[in-house]
Design an enzyme around this catalytic site. Structure first.
Site, PDB file in Angstrom:
ATOM      1  N   ALA A   1      59.787  55.806  25.180  1.00 34.51           N
ATOM      2  CA  ALA A   1      60.149  54.621  24.385  1.00 34.51           C
ATOM      3  C   ALA A   1      59.034  54.210  23.422  1.00 34.51           C
ATOM      4  O   ALA A   1      59.313  53.768  22.303  1.00 34.51           O
ATOM      5  CB  ALA A   1      60.500  53.467  25.315  1.00 34.51           C
TER       6      ALA A   1
ATOM      7  N   CYS B   1      58.655  43.279  35.184  1.00 33.95           N
ATOM      8  CA  CYS B   1      58.922  43.132  36.618  1.00 33.95           C
ATOM      9  C   CYS B   1      57.643  43.315  37.421  1.00 33.95           C
ATOM     10  O   CYS B   1      57.675  43.545  38.621  1.00 33.95           O
ATOM     11  CB  CYS B   1      60.008  44.090  37.074  1.00 33.95           C
ATOM     12  SG  CYS B   1      59.626  45.803  36.735  1.00 33.95           S
TER      13      CYS B   1
HETATM   14  N1  SAH Z   1      67.393  48.139  32.088  1.00 34.63           N
HETATM   15  C1  SAH Z   1      67.786  48.951  33.219  1.00 34.63           C
HETATM   16  C2  SAH Z   1      66.628  49.264  34.164  1.00 34.63           C
HETATM   17  C3  SAH Z   1      65.464  49.933  33.505  1.00 34.63           C
HETATM   18  S1  SAH Z   1      64.364  50.595  34.664  1.00 34.63           S
HETATM   19  C4  SAH Z   1      68.928  48.249  33.968  1.00 34.63           C
HETATM   20  O1  SAH Z   1      69.175  47.074  33.713  1.00 34.63           O
HETATM   21  O2  SAH Z   1      69.544  48.888  34.813  1.00 34.63           O
HETATM   22  C5  SAH Z   1      63.175  51.351  33.676  1.00 34.63           C
HETATM   23  C6  SAH Z   1      63.619  52.670  33.065  1.00 34.63           C
HETATM   24  O3  SAH Z   1      62.577  53.096  32.181  1.00 34.63           O
HETATM   25  C7  SAH Z   1      63.833  53.829  34.021  1.00 34.63           C
HETATM   26  O4  SAH Z   1      65.116  54.338  33.835  1.00 34.63           O
HETATM   27  C8  SAH Z   1      62.793  54.882  33.634  1.00 34.63           C
HETATM   28  O5  SAH Z   1      63.316  56.200  33.686  1.00 34.63           O
HETATM   29  C9  SAH Z   1      62.500  54.508  32.201  1.00 34.63           C
HETATM   30  N2  SAH Z   1      61.174  54.840  31.685  1.00 34.63           N
HETATM   31  C10 SAH Z   1      59.983  54.788  32.310  1.00 34.63           C
HETATM   32  N3  SAH Z   1      58.980  55.053  31.438  1.00 34.63           N
HETATM   33  C11 SAH Z   1      59.562  55.284  30.241  1.00 34.63           C
HETATM   34  C12 SAH Z   1      59.087  55.594  28.937  1.00 34.63           C
HETATM   35  N4  SAH Z   1      57.771  55.711  28.699  1.00 34.63           N
HETATM   36  N5  SAH Z   1      59.962  55.734  27.939  1.00 34.63           N
HETATM   37  C13 SAH Z   1      61.300  55.593  28.153  1.00 34.63           C
HETATM   38  N6  SAH Z   1      61.815  55.293  29.352  1.00 34.63           N
HETATM   39  C14 SAH Z   1      60.967  55.147  30.387  1.00 34.63           C
END
Ligand code: SAH
Length: 387
Positions: free
Chosen positions: A270, A330
């Protein structure tokens, strides 16, 4: 029954209402077995409370009751029924929610999530582990679930000297369960999904985002795509990013079962994606940032703060005037004021004038116990960028 004697410092702490006693605040431990229910008393031998004992963790005592009542099957049944009655009041239009949230429901370190007819349990201390069979029997009787799965694949269990494991407690937990969250249906991988399968704590914020977001929306850490799915109902286009292939596979499937074809899924980091979008001159009317916890311990706080700052800065650069940023943390170790300060700085650095339109937290099925700050971990701000 085992007995623990608190120091005067421990006594003051207990009297303020916190449900834990640390080992350093005990002056005597007598006949206490790992995970057993023990009595907590003053140095004069006065009864204070009953709770779980741990012989490994720094948290030596977890509060069950401030009265000398019997801790038996009826006690557990009434705690579980109380937890359920509360959920009936605060949870609606979904069949996926947290049924028991540890200390906040008077059953320390014991978690139960409900996905339709299936339950998933986590036991995070020796005491919770000890009562597992008894509580599973009560849950079976009260809810008659088709299955109960134990998802104890958590590293924090190591602090209690407990192994990481996944185990079937009842029935045959399916690989995938379909549940609903208002208008949205989604699949939950009970065995391999993150947490117990879904991020139930964000449910109320997803609903709010669904009502607020319009135009072109970016969901930067989408997991199963739930924010994206809710947002897609009113938006023109949604871009959903996650670094995990498994997450995207389930998110795509969720979009398909809801017949929402306005969502584009991208597997990428991301941080990189946000930057390349800025470089490419892309703009959005809504950005959702729901990253994993960057500060898992206190030692991570400063690097986590940098991470959150960078992320929010990049998101704000992409946001059109009038657009809305939904930004969450979180990390328990980054507290609400710290998080606001981080966002404030990102706003300054990106030249954005923001107004707070929602100052939210975890859903009401993850209630915050006022005397237990550790139960308050999720911060979620809804901010609008002014012209
Ligand atoms: N918004 C979601 C929960 C997100 S949990 C809901 O409401 O259900 C965080 C997510 O970030 C996970 O799926 C994980 O795979 C992803 N993640 C972790 N590091 C990341 C990165 N650097 N870039 C993109 N996604 C990432």
């Amino acid at each position: 029954m085992g007995r623990l004697t608190v120091s005067s410092k421990g006594l003051a702490w207990h009297q303020k209402g916190h449900p834990w006693i640390f080992r350093d605040d005990l002056v005597n431990i007598q006949d206490a077995h790992p995970g057993a229910v023990v009595v907590l008393e003053t140095q004069n031998g006065r009864f204070l409370a009953q709770g779980f004992y741990s012989d490994r963790s720094k948290i030596a005592f977890r509060l069950l009751s401030r009265s000398p009542q019997h801790i038996d099957a009826r006690f557990w049944e009434s705690r579980i029924q109380e937890a359920y009655r509360y959920r009936q009041r605060v949870v609606s239009r979904t069949n996926a929610y947290r049924l028991i949230y540890g200390e906040s429901d008077g059953i320390p370190s014991f978690i139960v999530d409900r996905y339709g007819d299936h339950l998933v349990i986590q036991t995070l201390s020796q005491g919770a582990e000890n009562i597992l069979k008894e509580l599973a029997a009560v849950l079976l009787e009260l809810f008659q679930p088709l299955s109960i799965l134990l998802r104890n694949d958590l590293s924090v269990r190591g602090l209690e000297g407990l192994p990481q494991e996944k185990k079937v407690l009842h029935g045959d937990p399916p690989k995938l369960v379909e549940v609903f969250e208002e208008e949205i249906r989604y699949g939950v991988d009970l065995w391999r999904g993150q947490k117990t399968g879904a991020y139930l704590d964000q449910r109320e914020n997803r609903l709010r985002a669904g009502r607020l977001l319009q135009g072109r929306v970016l969901d930067a850490f989408c997991y199963q795509g739930l924010f994206a799915l809710h947002a897609a109902r009113m938006s023109v286009q949604v871009v959903a990013v996650d670094s995990s292939q498994d997450a995207l596979t389930s998110a795509r499937e969720n979009a398909r079962i809801n017949s929402l074809d306005r969502i584009q899924f991208i597997k990428e980091n991301a941080f990189d994606f946000l930057k390349s979008q800025t470089d490419a001159g892309e703009r959005y009317d809504g950005v959702i940032l729901d990253p994993p916890a960057f500060a898992k311990s206190r030692g991570d706080v400063s690097s986590a703060a940098k991470g959150y700052g960078e992320l929010n800065l990049r998101a704000l650069r992409l946001l059109n005037p009038g657009g809305i940023l939904v930004t969450a943390s979180c990390s328990y170790n980054i507290q609400e004021d710290d998080f606001l300060e981080i966002i404030r700085k990102s706003a300054r650095d990106s030249g954005s004038n923001l107004r707070v339109i929602g100052r939210e937290t975890q859903g009401a099925d993850h209630p915050i116990l006022l005397s237990f700050p550790e139960s308050y971990y999720l911060k979620c701000f809804f901010l609008q960028k002014l012209n």
